[in-house]
Design a protein around this motif. Structure first.
Motif, PDB file in Angstrom:
ATOM      1  N   CYS A  32       0.519  -7.067  19.391  1.00 46.89           N
ATOM      2  CA  CYS A  32       0.674  -7.338  20.260  1.00 46.89           C
ATOM      3  C   CYS A  32       1.206  -9.180  21.011  1.00 46.89           C
ATOM      4  O   CYS A  32       2.231  -9.132  21.403  1.00 46.89           O
ATOM      5  CB  CYS A  32      -0.991  -7.701  21.548  1.00 46.89           C
ATOM      6  N   LEU A  33       0.483  -9.379  19.988  1.00 46.69           N
ATOM      7  CA  LEU A  33       1.102 -10.848  19.533  1.00 46.69           C
ATOM      8  C   LEU A  33       2.432 -11.047  18.949  1.00 46.69           C
ATOM      9  O   LEU A  33       3.141 -12.441  19.644  1.00 46.69           O
ATOM     10  CB  LEU A  33       0.376 -12.466  18.523  1.00 46.69           C
ATOM     11  N   ASN A  34       3.822 -10.380  18.588  1.00 43.97           N
ATOM     12  CA  ASN A  34       4.499 -10.326  18.596  1.00 43.97           C
ATOM     13  C   ASN A  34       5.553  -9.164  18.497  1.00 43.97           C
ATOM     14  O   ASN A  34       6.866  -8.683  18.801  1.00 43.97           O
ATOM     15  CB  ASN A  34       4.697 -10.351  16.758  1.00 43.97           C
ATOM     16  N   SER A  35       4.802  -8.818  20.190  1.00 40.59           N
ATOM     17  CA  SER A  35       5.137  -7.048  20.536  1.00 40.59           C
ATOM     18  C   SER A  35       5.693  -6.720  19.993  1.00 40.59           C
ATOM     19  O   SER A  35       7.353  -6.383  19.822  1.00 40.59           O
ATOM     20  CB  SER A  35       5.774  -7.523  22.417  1.00 40.59           C
ATOM     21  N   ARG A  36       5.090  -5.834  19.180  1.00 43.07           N
ATOM     22  CA  ARG A  36       5.627  -5.122  18.226  1.00 43.07           C
ATOM     23  C   ARG A  36       4.883  -3.644  17.960  1.00 43.07           C
ATOM     24  O   ARG A  36       4.062  -3.748  18.867  1.00 43.07           O
ATOM     25  CB  ARG A  36       5.791  -5.339  16.873  1.00 43.07           C
ATOM     26  N   LYS A  37       5.544  -2.822  17.266  1.00 45.84           N
ATOM     27  CA  LYS A  37       4.773  -1.140  17.942  1.00 45.84           C
ATOM     28  C   LYS A  37       4.232  -1.178  15.905  1.00 45.84           C
ATOM     29  O   LYS A  37       4.438  -1.993  15.236  1.00 45.84           O
ATOM     30  CB  LYS A  37       6.159  -0.326  17.456  1.00 45.84           C
ATOM     31  N   SER A  38       3.323  -0.208  16.910  1.00 44.85           N
ATOM     32  CA  SER A  38       2.394   0.099  15.656  1.00 44.85           C
ATOM     33  C   SER A  38       2.921   0.687  14.331  1.00 44.85           C
ATOM     34  O   SER A  38       3.886   1.060  14.631  1.00 44.85           O
ATOM     35  CB  SER A  38       1.140   0.923  16.320  1.00 44.85           C
ATOM     36  N   GLU A  39       2.219   0.350  13.441  1.00 47.78           N
ATOM     37  CA  GLU A  39       2.370   0.978  11.749  1.00 47.78           C
ATOM     38  C   GLU A  39       1.404   1.451  11.461  1.00 47.78           C
ATOM     39  O   GLU A  39       1.304   1.968  10.258  1.00 47.78           O
ATOM     40  CB  GLU A  39       2.224  -0.426  10.565  1.00 47.78           C
ATOM     41  N   ILE A  40       0.388   1.888  12.344  1.00 48.51           N
ATOM     42  CA  ILE A  40      -0.719   2.818  11.741  1.00 48.51           C
ATOM     43  C   ILE A  40      -1.903   3.705  12.400  1.00 48.51           C
ATOM     44  O   ILE A  40      -0.459   3.761  13.864  1.00 48.51           O
ATOM     45  CB  ILE A  40      -1.285   1.828  11.058  1.00 48.51           C
ATOM     46  N   ILE A  93       0.805  -0.926   0.100  1.00 47.69           N
ATOM     47  CA  ILE A  93       0.032  -0.419  -0.235  1.00 47.69           C
ATOM     48  C   ILE A  93       0.364   1.731   0.284  1.00 47.69           C
ATOM     49  O   ILE A  93       0.386   2.285  -0.645  1.00 47.69           O
ATOM     50  CB  ILE A  93      -0.840   0.031   1.838  1.00 47.69           C
ATOM     51  N   ASP A  94       1.618   1.461   1.468  1.00 46.02           N
ATOM     52  CA  ASP A  94       2.876   2.503   0.840  1.00 46.02           C
ATOM     53  C   ASP A  94       3.162   2.946  -0.635  1.00 46.02           C
ATOM     54  O   ASP A  94       3.539   3.970  -1.020  1.00 46.02           O
ATOM     55  CB  ASP A  94       4.137   1.953   1.579  1.00 46.02           C
ATOM     56  N   GLN A  95       3.608   1.685  -1.213  1.00 49.41           N
ATOM     57  CA  GLN A  95       4.341   1.816  -2.765  1.00 49.41           C
ATOM     58  C   GLN A  95       2.655   2.360  -3.879  1.00 49.41           C
ATOM     59  O   GLN A  95       3.836   3.856  -4.254  1.00 49.41           O
ATOM     60  CB  GLN A  95       4.805   0.351  -3.051  1.00 49.41           C
ATOM     61  N   ILE A  96       1.981   1.883  -2.947  1.00 47.44           N
ATOM     62  CA  ILE A  96       1.042   2.413  -4.294  1.00 47.44           C
ATOM     63  C   ILE A  96       0.481   3.543  -4.112  1.00 47.44           C
ATOM     64  O   ILE A  96       0.704   5.238  -5.479  1.00 47.44           O
ATOM     65  CB  ILE A  96       0.325   1.105  -4.649  1.00 47.44           C
ATOM     66  N   GLY A 136       3.570  13.023   6.017  1.00 46.11           N
ATOM     67  CA  GLY A 136       2.763  13.191   6.190  1.00 46.11           C
ATOM     68  C   GLY A 136       1.607  12.879   5.678  1.00 46.11           C
ATOM     69  O   GLY A 136       0.532  12.946   5.836  1.00 46.11           O
ATOM     70  N   ARG A 137       1.932  12.012   4.789  1.00 45.95           N
ATOM     71  CA  ARG A 137       1.067  11.747   4.067  1.00 45.95           C
ATOM     72  C   ARG A 137      -0.128  10.253   4.705  1.00 45.95           C
ATOM     73  O   ARG A 137       0.964  10.169   5.145  1.00 45.95           O
ATOM     74  CB  ARG A 137       1.461  11.281   2.352  1.00 45.95           C
ATOM     75  N   GLU A 138      -0.959  10.468   4.164  1.00 46.77           N
ATOM     76  CA  GLU A 138      -1.627   9.027   4.831  1.00 46.77           C
ATOM     77  C   GLU A 138      -3.030   8.366   3.296  1.00 46.77           C
ATOM     78  O   GLU A 138      -2.933   8.636   2.262  1.00 46.77           O
ATOM     79  CB  GLU A 138      -2.971  10.112   5.360  1.00 46.77           C
ATOM     80  N   ALA A 139      -3.415   7.098   4.336  1.00 42.32           N
ATOM     81  CA  ALA A 139      -3.936   6.366   3.426  1.00 42.32           C
ATOM     82  C   ALA A 139      -5.034   6.070   4.062  1.00 42.32           C
ATOM     83  O   ALA A 139      -4.036   5.394   4.851  1.00 42.32           O
ATOM     84  CB  ALA A 139      -3.485   5.844   2.314  1.00 42.32           C
ATOM     85  N   LEU A 140      -5.885   6.269   4.128  1.00 41.57           N
ATOM     86  CA  LEU A 140      -7.420   5.680   4.497  1.00 41.57           C
ATOM     87  C   LEU A 140      -6.904   3.693   4.556  1.00 41.57           C
ATOM     88  O   LEU A 140      -7.050   3.336   3.340  1.00 41.57           O
ATOM     89  CB  LEU A 140      -8.671   6.002   4.393  1.00 41.57           C
ATOM     90  N   VAL A 175      -6.155   4.609   9.589  1.00 45.19           N
ATOM     91  CA  VAL A 175      -4.892   4.929   8.227  1.00 45.19           C
ATOM     92  C   VAL A 175      -3.502   5.044   8.359  1.00 45.19           C
ATOM     93  O   VAL A 175      -2.831   4.770   9.319  1.00 45.19           O
ATOM     94  CB  VAL A 175      -4.758   6.565   9.015  1.00 45.19           C
ATOM     95  N   ARG A 176      -3.176   4.655   7.065  1.00 40.34           N
ATOM     96  CA  ARG A 176      -1.540   4.632   7.168  1.00 40.34           C
ATOM     97  C   ARG A 176      -0.682   5.818   6.643  1.00 40.34           C
ATOM     98  O   ARG A 176      -1.008   6.678   6.791  1.00 40.34           O
ATOM     99  CB  ARG A 176      -1.364   3.483   6.011  1.00 40.34           C
TER     100      ARG A 176
END
Lengths: 216, 216
Positions: free
Chosen positions: B87-95, A142-145, B66-70, B60-61
DNA sequence: GTGGCTATGTAACAATTATCACGGAATACC
DNA sequence: GGTATTCCGTGATAATTGTTACATAGCCAC
């Protein structure tokens, strides 16, 4: 080649416990497919989940009019989240999966997927890791596109292909690149020619060599 | 409002068994957030998974510039696959997750997610259904971005917003639409004006009324 | 080598989307 | 009311991407 414990243990020893490996041998089906083999089409029923042993599989989204968009590649030790969700919810495929090189894999039948989830915590973790990876992949797609122009997307795609085969020269047509980027062959040709003029690639029929485009 | 068994049973009685509902009450945290509240940002740690009771949440991504995509909306009874994988992989949010209207939800702590997966099959099914839904949503988002032109994407977005609030008139700025479509405010203004000239919408400041654009 | 097929190069033009630059309208706040 | 702020409309222009139409080039089979 046949499935044997030693082979699997070498490949998955860190991921799966021995009991699970034995069950994989017992209930899984070994499969070898050649490059270009279409493993799954939209609308196809999915009754098993693949675990890739070797090779690579291209996962593509395609719409009704035949347009395509590359989603991600599966490689060694990967599995496909689409087939997981489809299996576990008995739904049809929404994507196309094509062997991108000669590929060896194990097909695990649906029932075992669920059964092993409660039986082997290593399997449960593998399943969740698979989900995580594919979500990441989809977000990256999605980032790419959404955020990049075609020239940058093309470069990113070339890098990805190069990483996938582990080399700087690979076979591909402009047409194929166009499909994966959801654009036309002509546009790809134009952009590639630009890159060639900049000395970043070397073009020949059915073949592209990356020059200063580094492997990621 | 407070969490009580009756309330939850009315809402989730078909999905969750009573034992699970009781645990949700015991270990979950009830939360009410107002419209516009940012529930999660990229890089934020996720220590719990939300279950939406009422309202809606926009996922939103957003990229570095600062660009976004719903990506999609969460509504009643939904949960978020991103937070699950994180949660299950204890990672940070990407969104980024923002309350799109006043929203009530339950936060379920990480440990319980896993525990309940083996304890309650209804919970396991809920988790997998969530994954399935979000994959579908992401694929739909990719379809939109990759295969449709902006005018069609705009109409699709208006429909989605309308479906989300369940009405034909809603408050939104052109700027916000532009962000969600990963384009500029001006472009959205122009396309909206076109739609208005075609009699398909009625525009006012901060507000759009859909005329012949049917709720999906 | 010749013919046929597929792949590539490229010009010319159309359509779409992005950017810049401003003016005016609606609303909020004092 | 007056003023500041946010939102919207729109022309002009540029950049990007898509389409059409052909020409040429590489390769395989015979």
């Amino acid at each position: 080649m046949k499935l044997d414990l030693n082979f699997l243990h070498n490949k998955f020893g860190i991921i799966f416990e021995v009991g699970l490996l034995k069950e994989i041998i017992e209930f899984g089906t070994y499969l070898e497919v050649e490059e270009g083999f279409v493993m799954m089409r939209p609308g196809g029923f999915i009754r098993s989940v693949p675990i890739i042993l070797n090779g690579s599989v291209k996962i593509v989204r395609s719409d009704a009019e035949g347009r395509e968009a590359l989603l991600y590649y599966l490689g060694e030790k990967d599995s496909c989240a689409m087939s997981l969700t489809c299996c576990l919810n008995s739904r049809k495929s929404e994507i196309t999966a094509t062997a991108d090189s000669p590929t060896q894999l194990i097909q695990v039948p649906v029932q075992k997927i669920e059964e092993w989830m409660t039986k082997y915590s290593s399997w449960k973790e593998y399943v969740f890791m698979t989900y995580q990876k594919r979500f990441d992949d989809l977000l990256a797609a999605i980032d790419q596109i959404a955020f990049f122009k075609l020239d940058e997307r093309l470069i990113a795609l070339l890098k990805k292909k190069s990483a996938q085969c582990g080399c700087m020269v690979f076979n591909v047509t402009h047409e194929e690149l166009g499909n994966e980027l959801a654009t036309s062959r002509e546009v790809v040709s134009r952009l590639l020619k630009q890159l060639e003029r900049l000395g970043r690639v070397k073009l020949s029929r059915n073949k592209i060599e990356l020059l200063d485009i580094a492997l990621k």
